[in-house]
Motif scaffolding. Structure first.
Motif, PDB file in Angstrom:
ATOM      1  N   LEU A  26       1.348  -1.197   0.242  1.00  0.00           N
ATOM      2  CA  LEU A  26       0.106   0.238   0.277  1.00  0.00           C
ATOM      3  C   LEU A  26       1.194   0.986  -0.202  1.00  0.00           C
ATOM      4  O   LEU A  26       1.395   1.349   1.091  1.00  0.00           O
ATOM      5  N   GLU A  27       1.018   2.275  -0.866  1.00  0.00           N
ATOM      6  CA  GLU A  27       1.710   2.587  -1.477  1.00  0.00           C
ATOM      7  C   GLU A  27       1.127   4.343  -1.495  1.00  0.00           C
ATOM      8  O   GLU A  27       0.487   4.391  -1.364  1.00  0.00           O
ATOM      9  N   MET A  28       1.526   5.350  -0.172  1.00  0.00           N
ATOM     10  CA  MET A  28       1.753   6.231   0.329  1.00  0.00           C
ATOM     11  C   MET A  28       2.292   6.963   0.329  1.00  0.00           C
ATOM     12  O   MET A  28       3.583   7.263   0.335  1.00  0.00           O
ATOM     13  N   VAL A  29       1.915   8.647  -0.922  1.00  0.00           N
ATOM     14  CA  VAL A  29       2.780   9.782  -0.723  1.00  0.00           C
ATOM     15  C   VAL A  29       1.992  10.808   0.601  1.00  0.00           C
ATOM     16  O   VAL A  29       1.187  10.364   1.536  1.00  0.00           O
ATOM     17  N   GLN A  42      -1.416   6.257  -2.843  1.00  0.00           N
ATOM     18  CA  GLN A  42      -1.455   6.637  -3.979  1.00  0.00           C
ATOM     19  C   GLN A  42      -2.064   5.296  -5.067  1.00  0.00           C
ATOM     20  O   GLN A  42      -2.922   5.871  -5.756  1.00  0.00           O
ATOM     21  N   ARG A  43      -1.584   3.984  -4.155  1.00  0.00           N
ATOM     22  CA  ARG A  43      -2.011   2.726  -5.425  1.00  0.00           C
ATOM     23  C   ARG A  43      -1.776   2.098  -4.433  1.00  0.00           C
ATOM     24  O   ARG A  43      -1.153   1.846  -3.657  1.00  0.00           O
ATOM     25  N   VAL A  44      -2.435   0.809  -4.672  1.00  0.00           N
ATOM     26  CA  VAL A  44      -1.608  -1.415  -4.231  1.00  0.00           C
ATOM     27  C   VAL A  44      -0.840  -1.753  -5.494  1.00  0.00           C
ATOM     28  O   VAL A  44      -1.072  -1.690  -6.367  1.00  0.00           O
ATOM     29  N   ASP A  45      -0.154  -1.892  -4.974  1.00  0.00           N
ATOM     30  CA  ASP A  45       1.154  -2.831  -5.454  1.00  0.00           C
ATOM     31  C   ASP A  45       1.289  -4.233  -5.564  1.00  0.00           C
ATOM     32  O   ASP A  45       1.502  -4.371  -4.343  1.00  0.00           O
ATOM     33  N   SER A  73      -6.747   5.609  -4.700  1.00  0.00           N
ATOM     34  CA  SER A  73      -6.888   6.872  -4.289  1.00  0.00           C
ATOM     35  C   SER A  73      -8.048   8.241  -4.855  1.00  0.00           C
ATOM     36  O   SER A  73      -7.906   9.244  -4.385  1.00  0.00           O
ATOM     37  N   GLN A  74      -9.391   7.957  -4.727  1.00  0.00           N
ATOM     38  CA  GLN A  74     -10.215   8.647  -4.634  1.00  0.00           C
ATOM     39  C   GLN A  74     -10.647   9.203  -3.541  1.00  0.00           C
ATOM     40  O   GLN A  74     -10.560   8.574  -2.422  1.00  0.00           O
ATOM     41  N   LYS A  75     -11.366  10.414  -2.930  1.00  0.00           N
ATOM     42  CA  LYS A  75     -11.416  10.593  -1.704  1.00  0.00           C
ATOM     43  C   LYS A  75     -13.119  10.374  -1.486  1.00  0.00           C
ATOM     44  O   LYS A  75     -13.763  10.288  -2.769  1.00  0.00           O
ATOM     45  N   TYR A  76     -13.283   9.947  -0.548  1.00  0.00           N
ATOM     46  CA  TYR A  76     -14.164   9.635  -0.151  1.00  0.00           C
ATOM     47  C   TYR A  76     -14.807   9.939   1.810  1.00  0.00           C
ATOM     48  O   TYR A  76     -16.157  10.017   1.381  1.00  0.00           O
ATOM     49  N   SER A  77     -14.216  10.817   2.052  1.00  0.00           N
ATOM     50  CA  SER A  77     -14.377  12.071   3.173  1.00  0.00           C
ATOM     51  C   SER A  77     -14.935  12.781   3.469  1.00  0.00           C
ATOM     52  O   SER A  77     -12.993  13.205   2.614  1.00  0.00           O
ATOM     53  N   TYR A 267       5.799   3.747   2.033  1.00  0.00           N
ATOM     54  CA  TYR A 267       6.283   5.244   1.767  1.00  0.00           C
ATOM     55  C   TYR A 267       6.737   5.408   0.358  1.00  0.00           C
ATOM     56  O   TYR A 267       7.834   4.602   0.392  1.00  0.00           O
ATOM     57  N   LEU A 268       6.123   6.026  -0.537  1.00  0.00           N
ATOM     58  CA  LEU A 268       6.672   6.638  -1.982  1.00  0.00           C
ATOM     59  C   LEU A 268       6.528   8.082  -2.139  1.00  0.00           C
ATOM     60  O   LEU A 268       5.539   8.777  -2.024  1.00  0.00           O
ATOM     61  N   GLU A 269       7.903   8.542  -2.432  1.00  0.00           N
ATOM     62  CA  GLU A 269       8.283  10.085  -2.469  1.00  0.00           C
ATOM     63  C   GLU A 269       7.676  10.391  -3.794  1.00  0.00           C
ATOM     64  O   GLU A 269       7.079   9.889  -4.602  1.00  0.00           O
ATOM     65  N   ASN A 270       7.058  11.690  -3.344  1.00  0.00           N
ATOM     66  CA  ASN A 270       6.499  12.735  -4.625  1.00  0.00           C
ATOM     67  C   ASN A 270       6.823  13.389  -5.536  1.00  0.00           C
ATOM     68  O   ASN A 270       7.428  13.205  -5.158  1.00  0.00           O
ATOM     69  N   GLU A 271       6.198  12.665  -6.963  1.00  0.00           N
ATOM     70  CA  GLU A 271       7.201  13.677  -7.670  1.00  0.00           C
ATOM     71  C   GLU A 271       6.399  14.615  -8.652  1.00  0.00           C
ATOM     72  O   GLU A 271       4.966  13.894  -8.857  1.00  0.00           O
ATOM     73  N   PHE A 272       7.109  15.584  -9.033  1.00  0.00           N
ATOM     74  CA  PHE A 272       6.001  16.894  -9.165  1.00  0.00           C
ATOM     75  C   PHE A 272       7.017  17.084  -9.937  1.00  0.00           C
ATOM     76  O   PHE A 272       8.387  17.854  -9.951  1.00  0.00           O
ATOM     77  N   ASP A 273       6.331  17.913 -11.965  1.00  0.00           N
ATOM     78  CA  ASP A 273       6.922  18.652 -12.694  1.00  0.00           C
ATOM     79  C   ASP A 273       6.779  19.466 -12.392  1.00  0.00           C
ATOM     80  O   ASP A 273       6.221  20.321 -11.197  1.00  0.00           O
TER      81      ASP A 273
END
Length: 351
Positions: A26-29, A42-45, A73-77, A267-273
Motif C-alpha cells: 500500500l504505497e502512500m505519499v 496512491q496505489r496498491v502495488d 486514490s479516490q476521495k471518499y470523506s 512510503y512513496l516519494e511524491n514526484e512533481f514537474d
C-alpha cells in the motif's frame, strides 16, 4: 527435531527459504489536511514474481484480477483525500478470503516493522537472547518446570510430545520468555491491532502477514494449543502459533515452502514537474521537508488512522490482555500523567 539446539536452528534459518511470499504494498505519499501533513494512499502495488506453490499462485492470479483496478486514490470523506488505509486492508483481506478454496482458512500476524519473521527465541540484541540461552534452552526450560511444576511442565522435542510441549511453551511465552513459537491469530483485526499498537515511528513500515491453514491438519508449522485457564490471552486473541520445533531440513533448504501473503505499508516519494509544483497551494514549500520527516509523518498518520478505525470497531489493546496483571499494566500506560491527554483526530500526531 533434527537439530541439537536452537542456536544451530537459528543459524540455518532464512525467511526467504522457508516462506514463498506474495507482497502487496500500500504505497502512500504525503499531502496536507487542516494544516496537518497526512498520508495519501496512491496505489496498491502487486508483486510480479512467479510463485511455485500452487495455492499461492492460484490466489495471486485471482487477487491480481480483483485488485489491479482498485482506485484507492479516490476521495471518499471530508478528512480523507484517498481511501483509508484501514478500509483498503479490509478490502484486500475480504478478497483473499473469497479467493481461497473452502478447505483452507486464513490466519494473520501483524508487526510494526518489516523485520524478518522469526520466533522471539531467535532475536538478538537488547530485547533478544544470547547464543548461550539458545544452546542451553531445554536445560533452562526443564529447570523452570521443576521450580514451578504447577505452572509449566517439561516435554522433550519429540514427535509424540509435540503438542504438550507447545502448550507449555505457550505458557512461557505468555509470561515473556522467548520460545520457538510465533503468535498468529484467526482474527485479522486483532492482528492489525498488534501491527499498530505501540508503533514507535522511526520510519518503520508496518506489515500484515496472511497464512493459509488447511482444515485437514496437513500443515507443516501450524500449531494450536490447549487453552489453559491461566492463559486466557490465547482464547481472547483467537490465537495459534507457527511452531519452529516442527522445522525440518527440507523447510530450511527451500523445499516445501510455506505460502504467505505480506501486506506492507510503504512510503512513496511524491514526484512533481515544474508546472505541477507551481500549481500547488503552498508553491511547493512542503517539498523541501526532508524525506525522512515526511516518511515518518505519512506512516504515523496511517497508523493513527488504523487505530482510530479499530477503536470504532471496539478493538482496544486493554481487551486483548484479560490477565489481571497485564490488564492493570495496560491501564497504567494508558492513564499515565503525560500532560495534555486531549483526544485528537487521527491526523493530529505528535512530531
Amino acid at each position: 527435531m533434527e537439530f541439537d539446539n536452537y542456536q544451530k536452528l537459528k543459524e540455518k534459518y532464512s525467511e526467504k527459504k522457508l516462506f514463498d511470499t506474495y507482497y502487496i504494498d500500500l504505497e502512500m505519499v504525503e499531502t496536507s489536511f487542516d494544516d496537518n501533513w497526512v498520508y495519501l494512499l496512491q496505489r496498491v502495488d502487486l508483486d510480479s514474481e512467479n510463485h511455485d506453490i500452487e495455492i499461492l499462485s492460484s490466489v495471486k492470479n485471482s487477487l491480481d484480477e480483483r485488485l489491479k483496478n482498485l482506485d484507492v486514490s479516490q476521495k471518499y470523506s471530508k478528512d480523507h483525500s484517498s481511501w483509508s488505509v484501514f478500509y483498503t486492508l479490509k478490502e484486500i483481506i475480504d478478497q483473499i478470503e473469497e479467493c481461497l478454496p473452502e478447505e483452507y482458512k486464513t490466519y494473520y500476524r501483524g508487526q510494526s516493522g518489516g523485520w524478518e519473521l522469526q520466533p522471539t527465541l531467535f532475536r538478538v540484541g537488547e530485547n533478544g537472547y544470547s547464543d548461550d540461552f539458545r544452546n542451553n534452552y531445554d536445560h533452562i526450560y526443564k529447570k523452570i518446570s521443576k521450580k514451578f511444576p504447577e505452572d509449566v511442565g517439561y516435554f522433550p522435542r519429540t514427535e509424540s510430545s509435540m503438542d504438550e510441549r507447545a502448550t507449555n511453551l505457550a505458557e512461557l511465552q505468555h509470561y515473556g520468555l522467548g520460545t520457538p513459537l510465533i503468535d498468529i491469530s484467526e482474527n485479522p483485526f486483532i492482528s492489525m491491532l498488534f501491527m499498530v499498537d505501540g508503533y514507535s515511528g522511526q520510519g518503520l513500515e508496518p506489515q500484515l502477514d496472511v497464512f493459509f491453514v488447511r482444515d485437514d491438519g496437513n500443515n507443516s508449522l501450524f500449531q494450536e494449543v490447549v487453552k489453559k485457564k491461566q492463559n486466557k490471552r490465547i482464547s481472547v486473541q483467537k490465537g495459534a502459533f507457527l511452531n519452529f520445533d516442527r522445522l525440518t531440513q527440507e523447510n530450511l533448504s527451500g523445499v516445501n515452502k510455506i505460502p504467505r501473503i505480506c501486506i506492507r505499508l510503504k512510503y512513496l516519494e511524491n514526484e512533481f514537474d515544474a508546472q505541477e509544483i507551481s500549481d500547488l497551494p503552498d508553491g511547493g514549500a512542503g517539498l523541501y521537508v526532508d524525506t525522512e520527516s515526511k516518511k515518518n509523518r505519512v506512516l504515523q498518520t496511517a497508523v493513527s488512522d488504523i487505530k482510530n478505525k479499530l477503536t470504532s470497531y471496539h478493538y482496544r489493546t486493554e481487551d486483548l490482555f484479560p490477565d489481571f496483571y497485564m490488564y492493570l499494566s495496560v491501564l497504567k500506560s494508558k492513564y499515565s500523567d503525560i500532560g495534555n491527554t486531549k483526544k485528537e483526530k487521527w491526523y493530529q500526531v505528535s512530531d
